[in-house]
Design an enzyme around this catalytic site. Structure first.
Site, PDB file in Angstrom:
ATOM      1  N   TYR A  16      32.781  28.894  45.307  1.00 12.47           N
ATOM      2  CA  TYR A  16      32.232  29.459  44.340  1.00 12.47           C
ATOM      3  C   TYR A  16      31.331  28.127  43.694  1.00 12.47           C
ATOM      4  CZ  TYR A  16      31.149  31.425  39.706  1.00 12.47           C
ATOM      5  OH  TYR A  16      30.418  31.230  38.128  1.00 12.47           O
ATOM      6  N   ASP A  36      35.309  23.188  55.309  1.00 13.94           N
ATOM      7  CA  ASP A  36      35.923  24.470  54.069  1.00 13.94           C
ATOM      8  C   ASP A  36      36.880  25.693  55.133  1.00 13.94           C
ATOM      9  OD1 ASP A  36      34.754  26.264  50.955  1.00 13.94           O
ATOM     10  OD2 ASP A  36      36.593  27.062  52.563  1.00 13.94           O
ATOM     11  N   ASN A  37      38.141  25.794  54.455  1.00 15.78           N
ATOM     12  CA  ASN A  37      38.674  26.538  55.574  1.00 15.78           C
ATOM     13  C   ASN A  37      39.634  28.307  55.473  1.00 15.78           C
ATOM     14  OD1 ASN A  37      40.112  27.039  53.338  1.00 15.78           O
ATOM     15  ND2 ASN A  37      42.128  25.451  53.316  1.00 15.78           N
ATOM     16  N   SER A 120      38.900  19.410  36.120  1.00 15.51           N
ATOM     17  CA  SER A 120      39.209  20.580  35.135  1.00 15.51           C
ATOM     18  C   SER A 120      39.483  20.301  33.965  1.00 15.51           C
ATOM     19  CB  SER A 120      40.496  21.648  35.701  1.00 15.51           C
ATOM     20  OG  SER A 120      41.142  22.625  35.211  1.00 15.51           O
ATOM     21  N   TYR A 144      48.933  23.301  38.539  1.00 20.59           N
ATOM     22  CA  TYR A 144      47.716  22.952  38.251  1.00 20.59           C
ATOM     23  C   TYR A 144      45.984  22.290  37.826  1.00 20.59           C
ATOM     24  CZ  TYR A 144      42.690  24.289  38.327  1.00 20.59           C
ATOM     25  OH  TYR A 144      41.719  24.206  38.080  1.00 20.59           O
ATOM     26  N   LYS A 148      45.014  17.910  38.928  1.00 20.98           N
ATOM     27  CA  LYS A 148      44.289  17.510  38.943  1.00 20.98           C
ATOM     28  C   LYS A 148      44.282  15.966  38.076  1.00 20.98           C
ATOM     29  CE  LYS A 148      41.841  20.683  40.223  1.00 20.98           C
ATOM     30  NZ  LYS A 148      40.132  20.714  40.610  1.00 20.98           N
ATOM     31  N   ASN A 173      34.543  27.012  31.461  1.00 17.35           N
ATOM     32  CA  ASN A 173      34.804  28.060  31.682  1.00 17.35           C
ATOM     33  C   ASN A 173      33.670  28.151  33.367  1.00 17.35           C
ATOM     34  OD1 ASN A 173      36.831  28.114  29.845  1.00 17.35           O
ATOM     35  ND2 ASN A 173      37.299  29.881  30.553  1.00 17.35           N
ATOM     36  N   ILE A 210      42.981  43.039  27.275  1.00 16.08           N
ATOM     37  CA  ILE A 210      42.276  41.718  26.250  1.00 16.08           C
ATOM     38  C   ILE A 210      43.495  40.567  25.666  1.00 16.08           C
ATOM     39  CG2 ILE A 210      41.233  40.974  24.214  1.00 16.08           C
ATOM     40  CD1 ILE A 210      38.896  42.807  24.336  1.00 16.08           C
TER      41      ILE A 210
HETATM   42  N1  UDP Z   1      41.286  37.093  29.725  1.00 19.20           N
HETATM   43  C1  UDP Z   1      41.155  38.491  28.556  1.00 19.20           C
HETATM   44  N2  UDP Z   1      41.608  39.857  30.034  1.00 19.20           N
HETATM   45  C2  UDP Z   1      41.230  39.184  30.879  1.00 19.20           C
HETATM   46  C3  UDP Z   1      40.924  38.249  31.542  1.00 19.20           C
HETATM   47  C4  UDP Z   1      40.935  36.800  31.511  1.00 19.20           C
HETATM   48  O1  UDP Z   1      41.335  38.733  27.611  1.00 19.20           O
HETATM   49  O2  UDP Z   1      41.337  39.992  32.517  1.00 19.20           O
HETATM   50  C5  UDP Z   1      40.769  35.614  28.566  1.00 19.20           C
HETATM   51  C6  UDP Z   1      41.908  35.562  28.407  1.00 19.20           C
HETATM   52  O3  UDP Z   1      42.902  35.147  27.802  1.00 19.20           O
HETATM   53  C7  UDP Z   1      41.104  33.880  28.223  1.00 19.20           C
HETATM   54  C8  UDP Z   1      39.656  34.035  28.440  1.00 19.20           C
HETATM   55  O4  UDP Z   1      39.676  35.396  28.569  1.00 19.20           O
HETATM   56  O5  UDP Z   1      41.472  33.998  26.734  1.00 19.20           O
HETATM   57  C9  UDP Z   1      39.180  33.512  29.765  1.00 19.20           C
HETATM   58  O6  UDP Z   1      40.440  33.558  30.648  1.00 19.20           O
HETATM   59  P1  UDP Z   1      39.921  32.907  32.621  1.00 19.20           P
HETATM   60  O7  UDP Z   1      41.014  33.579  33.394  1.00 19.20           O
HETATM   61  O8  UDP Z   1      38.263  33.953  32.361  1.00 19.20           O
HETATM   62  O9  UDP Z   1      39.781  31.581  32.017  1.00 19.20           O
HETATM   63  P2  UDP Z   1      40.897  30.616  31.447  1.00 19.20           P
HETATM   64  O10 UDP Z   1      40.172  30.134  30.204  1.00 19.20           O
HETATM   65  O11 UDP Z   1      42.004  31.467  31.730  1.00 19.20           O
HETATM   66  O12 UDP Z   1      40.310  29.386  32.504  1.00 19.20           O
END
Ligand code: UDP
Length: 337
Positions: A16, A36-37, A120, A144, A148, A173, A210
């Site tokens: 990505y 890239d694999n 990250s 993870y 890093k 993000n 959510i």
């Molecule tokens: N989130 C959510 N529902 C989903 C996926 C993510 O409510 O199906 C929320 C998650 O709890 C976080 C935010 O969206 O607060 C961003 O999540 P994502 O996995 O995109 O990135 P992260 O912050 O974990 O790297």
């Protein structure tokens, strides 16, 4: 001055963020070669020489550095699924640390001294304060993030011992698709918020869960710092420029400094897609901090980083354009089978 023959090796360049960075570098005349694999990348996301192979293959790495005049390396090829890293930390240390070291050793033995590393915000763990600057304590809460951080530490010692200069970019993000809708986000297992919302908008999923509406934030949902993938690509190019003139070990947060809640993102998705997006509040996802927002002062002042696509509307518009293109492609594939 770059020699025209010199190439930038991009590991994980079919993924990505990698593919957007490759596209940007080519658009400004750089010669790029991707290793890239294809475990998560897509060969059709790039239009340059692709070597399909793995960083565990030391012979292949030697051959690449023997065959090509590599000037610098951007290293994206990492495993990135947090939940999986908790279940299989061994795989994450193998790929993100051991295989990464193979790359560093090949660089050292071929006297390639410039590396940009995709780190990250996960290295910081639970925030002690926000916005998070680069000096914030680093206590990853999952394997993870730990891999890093370990790799960043390895980079420090490789500089002291072997003169390898590096810049670690600590992403917040990453999101959005290319502004020409040619490439975008497409993971084998989708866990990220924006693609999941768009799957609901496209009726591929019934409802968006959510994760938590009882956080200590203004609307109860988690707040994150969303940075458009093309702005992230620019950060890599700025980092390469710095390594042309400066030697050392550097690290920068890559974010906007602005936080957006999950509810705000959903609302913008409704406005942009003009679709119904049913939501359901469900329990918190383990390991999710309430707020993760970058202090981007350092990258702004030292590298001149200035995100231009990272307003939420542009992020969602570009992600949606890409999502719709993917749907059409899948439909075509289905019809020709
Ligand atoms: N989130 C959510 N529902 C989903 C996926 C993510 O409510 O199906 C929320 C998650 O709890 C976080 C935010 O969206 O607060 C961003 O999540 P994502 O996995 O995109 O990135 P992260 O912050 O974990 O790297």
């Amino acid at each position: 001055m770059d020699s025209p023959k010199q190439k930038i090796l991009v590991t994980g360049g079919a993924g990505y963020i990698g593919s957007h960075t490759v596209k940007l570098l080519q658009s400004i005349g750089k010669e790029v070669i991707v290793l890239d694999n294809l475990s998560a990348g897509h060969s059709n996301a790039i239009n340059c020489q692709l070597i399909v192979g793995d960083l565990s293959d030391k012979k292949l790495l030697d051959k690449i550095f023997d065959d090509h005049e590599i000037d610098s390396v951007i290293h994206f090829a990492n495993s990135i699924i947090v939940e999986e890293s908790v279940l299989f930390p061994n795989r994450y240390f193998d790929n993100n640390v051991n295989n990464g070291r193979n790359l560093l050793d090949a660089m050292v033995s071929h006297k390639v001294t410039k590396l940009v590393y995709s780190s990250s915000a996960a290295i910081y763990g639970e925030p002690h304060y926000v916005p998070i600057d680069e000096e914030h304590p680093k206590k990853p809460v999952n394997p993870y993030g730990e891999t890093k951080l370990v790799f960043e530490k390895i980079l420090k010692w490789y500089h002291e011992a072997f003169g390898l200069s590096s810049i670690s970019l600590r992403y917040f993000n990453a999101c959005g698709g290319s502004t020409d809708a040619r490439i975008g986000e497409s993971h084998p297992v989708e866990s990220h918020l924006i693609p999941k919302i768009l799957q609901v908008a496209a009726k591929q999923q019934e409802v968006l869960k959510i994760f938590g509406n009882d956080y200590p934030t203004f609307d109860g949902t988690c707040v994150r710092d969303y940075i458009h993938v093309e702005d992230l690509a620019t950060a890599h190019n700025l980092a390469l420029h710095k390594l042309d003139s400066d030697q050392g070990v550097f690290a920068y947060n890559v974010g906007t400094g602005k936080g957006r809640s999950v509810n705000e993102i959903v609302n913008t998705c409704v406005e942009v897609t003009k679709r119904m997006i049913p939501i359901e509040y469900s329990p918190r996802r383990p390991g999710d901090p309430a707020v993760l927002v970058a202090d981007p002062t350092k990258i702004q002042t030292e590298l001149g980083f200035n995100p231009i696509y990272s307003d939420v509307e542009t992020i969602i518009k570009t992600a949606w354009a890409w999502h719709q293109k993917l749907l059409v492609e899948k439909q075509r594939e289905f019809e020709t089978k």
